[in-house]
Motif scaffolding. Structure first.
Motif, mmCIF file in Angstrom:
data_model
loop_
_atom_site.group_PDB
_atom_site.id
_atom_site.type_symbol
_atom_site.label_atom_id
_atom_site.label_comp_id
_atom_site.label_asym_id
_atom_site.label_seq_id
_atom_site.Cartn_x
_atom_site.Cartn_y
_atom_site.Cartn_z
ATOM 1 N N PHE A 1 6.729 -0.332 13.223
ATOM 2 C CA PHE A 1 6.789 -1.702 13.735
ATOM 3 C C PHE A 1 7.798 -1.884 14.870
ATOM 4 O O PHE A 1 7.755 -2.905 15.561
ATOM 5 C CB PHE A 1 7.153 -2.662 12.593
ATOM 6 C CG PHE A 1 6.172 -2.664 11.462
ATOM 7 C CD1 PHE A 1 5.036 -3.457 11.508
ATOM 8 C CD2 PHE A 1 6.368 -1.842 10.348
ATOM 9 C CE1 PHE A 1 4.125 -3.456 10.459
ATOM 10 C CE2 PHE A 1 5.462 -1.829 9.306
ATOM 11 C CZ PHE A 1 4.326 -2.633 9.357
ATOM 12 N N TYR A 2 8.708 -0.908 15.068
ATOM 13 C CA TYR A 2 9.802 -1.095 16.014
ATOM 14 C C TYR A 2 10.056 0.161 16.842
ATOM 15 O O TYR A 2 9.822 1.285 16.378
ATOM 16 C CB TYR A 2 11.094 -1.456 15.269
ATOM 17 C CG TYR A 2 11.033 -2.765 14.529
ATOM 18 C CD1 TYR A 2 11.326 -3.960 15.193
ATOM 19 C CD2 TYR A 2 10.688 -2.816 13.178
ATOM 20 C CE1 TYR A 2 11.270 -5.175 14.517
ATOM 21 C CE2 TYR A 2 10.635 -4.017 12.500
ATOM 22 C CZ TYR A 2 10.919 -5.203 13.184
ATOM 23 O OH TYR A 2 10.863 -6.393 12.516
ATOM 24 N N GLU A 3 10.573 -0.062 18.058
ATOM 25 C CA GLU A 3 11.068 1.036 18.876
ATOM 26 C C GLU A 3 12.419 1.496 18.319
ATOM 27 O O GLU A 3 13.018 0.827 17.480
ATOM 28 C CB GLU A 3 11.220 0.582 20.334
ATOM 29 C CG GLU A 3 9.904 0.163 20.995
ATOM 30 C CD GLU A 3 8.907 1.300 21.075
ATOM 31 O OE1 GLU A 3 9.357 2.467 21.250
ATOM 32 O OE2 GLU A 3 7.699 1.040 20.954
ATOM 33 N N ASP B 1 13.648 4.555 7.252
ATOM 34 C CA ASP B 1 13.434 5.534 8.319
ATOM 35 C C ASP B 1 11.956 5.886 8.468
ATOM 36 O O ASP B 1 11.513 6.292 9.545
ATOM 37 C CB ASP B 1 14.233 6.806 8.032
ATOM 38 C CG ASP B 1 15.722 6.625 8.303
ATOM 39 O OD1 ASP B 1 16.091 5.669 9.011
ATOM 40 O OD2 ASP B 1 16.518 7.444 7.785
ATOM 41 N N ARG B 2 11.206 5.706 7.424
ATOM 42 C CA ARG B 2 9.778 6.001 7.458
ATOM 43 C C ARG B 2 8.936 4.784 7.837
ATOM 44 O O ARG B 2 7.946 4.901 8.553
ATOM 45 C CB ARG B 2 9.351 6.535 6.078
ATOM 46 C CG ARG B 2 7.894 6.928 5.982
ATOM 47 C CD ARG B 2 7.621 7.683 4.684
ATOM 48 N NE ARG B 2 8.064 6.953 3.508
ATOM 49 C CZ ARG B 2 7.377 5.958 2.951
ATOM 50 N NH1 ARG B 2 6.230 5.556 3.472
ATOM 51 N NH2 ARG B 2 7.837 5.362 1.859
ATOM 52 N N GLU C 1 0.812 -1.219 0.000
ATOM 53 C CA GLU C 1 0.000 0.000 0.000
ATOM 54 C C GLU C 1 0.848 1.273 0.000
ATOM 55 O O GLU C 1 0.310 2.379 -0.013
ATOM 56 C CB GLU C 1 -0.920 0.020 1.214
ATOM 57 C CG GLU C 1 -0.204 0.143 2.544
ATOM 58 C CD GLU C 1 -1.126 0.035 3.744
ATOM 59 O OE1 GLU C 1 -0.750 0.531 4.820
ATOM 60 O OE2 GLU C 1 -2.207 -0.555 3.596
ATOM 61 N N ASP C 2 2.182 1.139 0.000
ATOM 62 C CA ASP C 2 3.062 2.294 0.088
ATOM 63 C C ASP C 2 3.322 2.873 -1.303
ATOM 64 O O ASP C 2 3.953 2.229 -2.153
ATOM 65 C CB ASP C 2 4.385 1.906 0.751
ATOM 66 C CG ASP C 2 5.217 3.112 1.113
ATOM 67 O OD1 ASP C 2 5.132 3.573 2.263
ATOM 68 O OD2 ASP C 2 5.958 3.607 0.234
ATOM 69 N N GLU C 3 2.864 4.085 -1.539
ATOM 70 C CA GLU C 3 2.972 4.690 -2.863
ATOM 71 C C GLU C 3 4.423 4.918 -3.277
ATOM 72 O O GLU C 3 4.797 4.699 -4.438
ATOM 73 C CB GLU C 3 2.212 6.016 -2.893
ATOM 74 C CG GLU C 3 2.216 6.679 -4.263
ATOM 75 C CD GLU C 3 1.446 7.988 -4.285
ATOM 76 O OE1 GLU C 3 1.346 8.594 -5.371
ATOM 77 O OE2 GLU C 3 0.942 8.400 -3.214
ATOM 78 N N GLU C 4 5.262 5.352 -2.336
ATOM 79 C CA GLU C 4 6.660 5.622 -2.677
ATOM 80 C C GLU C 4 7.370 4.347 -3.108
ATOM 81 O O GLU C 4 8.079 4.326 -4.134
ATOM 82 C CB GLU C 4 7.390 6.254 -1.493
ATOM 83 C CG GLU C 4 8.835 6.608 -1.821
ATOM 84 C CD GLU C 4 9.583 7.200 -0.640
ATOM 85 O OE1 GLU C 4 10.691 7.739 -0.857
ATOM 86 O OE2 GLU C 4 9.077 7.125 0.497
#
Length: 271
Positions: free
Chosen positions: A140-142, A134-135, A36-39
């Motif tokens: 999902f993670y700390e 980075d995005r 679903e990620d456009e980039e």
């Protein structure tokens, strides 16, 4: 894990709903996020322009990524069934569930550097993938886990290039899976545009690549060839990727000539 529709052999397609030899809940959530990620999806289309339209190389776009990711996850499943150790996530203090996420994200992003240039594309893939990670990873993670996951994913991306040596099992999988996109017309070796050289002939000689649970090793890769020219493809592409991958003892490669209508110079070889 199952194969493509209508085929009962040679696991090649990762199916989220199937049972696997590893925890898959986080992986399946990440795979949904990727779709679903456009980039990300735009990169998968744009990275083919330099490679195919401008330089006349073979496909390095959405289809290639789909094949590599599927085969990487199927390799991972078979290796997990064979109790192969995965050191990437483990040595970073990450969870077993993170191994497949490293593999899936590395497989998805390994070729995005093609948007800059085909030549040395792996080194352009690193900063571009880093921005995407980075995005995505914070979802999902700390923070501490993000740093460790990012490092492992970028390492796997870098090491799909044969000039770099994988230091983790996860990275080794990406390296080998990249070469397994080699069925007719999809060779990773550039072939002469419109020519009839050995690269062209060998790229058309591989009719099928199948993955199985091996008898003497966790994985057997069976390559069906329509003629002996396929040996060049196997020896110059897959063998080179398997070398120094860290998986040489875990993956057995068998190439079989399936052409029954002509004399066979090569019937079967093993690497």
């Amino acid at each position: 894990m199952s194969d493509t529709a209508g085929d009962e052999n040679g696991s090649r397609v990762y199916v989220p709903e199937s049972e696997h030899n590893f925890p898959d809940e986080k992986l399946n959530a990440v795979l949904e996020r990727i779709e679903e990620d456009e980039e990300i999806q735009t990169y998968l289309e744009a990275q083919n322009v330099n490679a195919v339209d401008r330089m006349r190389y073979n496909d390095h776009g959405r289809k290639h990524i789909e094949i590599v990711r599927n085969r990487a996850l199927c390799l991972y499943d078979l290796l997990k069934a064979g109790n192969v150790d995965f050191n990437g996530a483990r040595q970073q203090g990450l969870a077993e569930a993170d191994e497949s996420v490293i593999i899936a994200l590395a497989a998805t992003l390994h070729d995005i550097g093609h948007v800059v240039h085909r030549d040395e594309h792996v080194y352009y893939s690193i900063p571009l993938a880093a921005d995407i990670l980075d995005r995505i990873l914070p979802e999902f993670y700390e923070l501490a886990e993000q740093v460790r996951m990012k490092g492992e994913i970028l390492h796997a991306i870098l090491c799909h290039h044969t000039a770099e040596t994988p230091l983790t099992t996860e990275a080794g999988i990406i390296r080998v899976a990249d070469a397994l996109d080699m069925e007719s017309g999809r060779s990773r070796i550039p072939y002469e545009h419109g020519g009839r050289g050995i690269n062209t002939l060998s790229s058309q000689a591989i009719s099928r690549v199948s993955l199985y649970e091996g008898e003497t090793s966790p994985v057997m890769v069976e390559i069906a060839m329509t003629n002996a020219a396929g040996v060049y493809q196997v020896d110059n592409l897959l063998k080179a990727k398997l070398r120094d991958s860290g998986l040489e003892d875990e993956i057995r490669i068998v190439a079989v000539n399936t052409n029954e209508n002509h004399d066979q110079l090569v019937e079967r070889i093993e690497l």
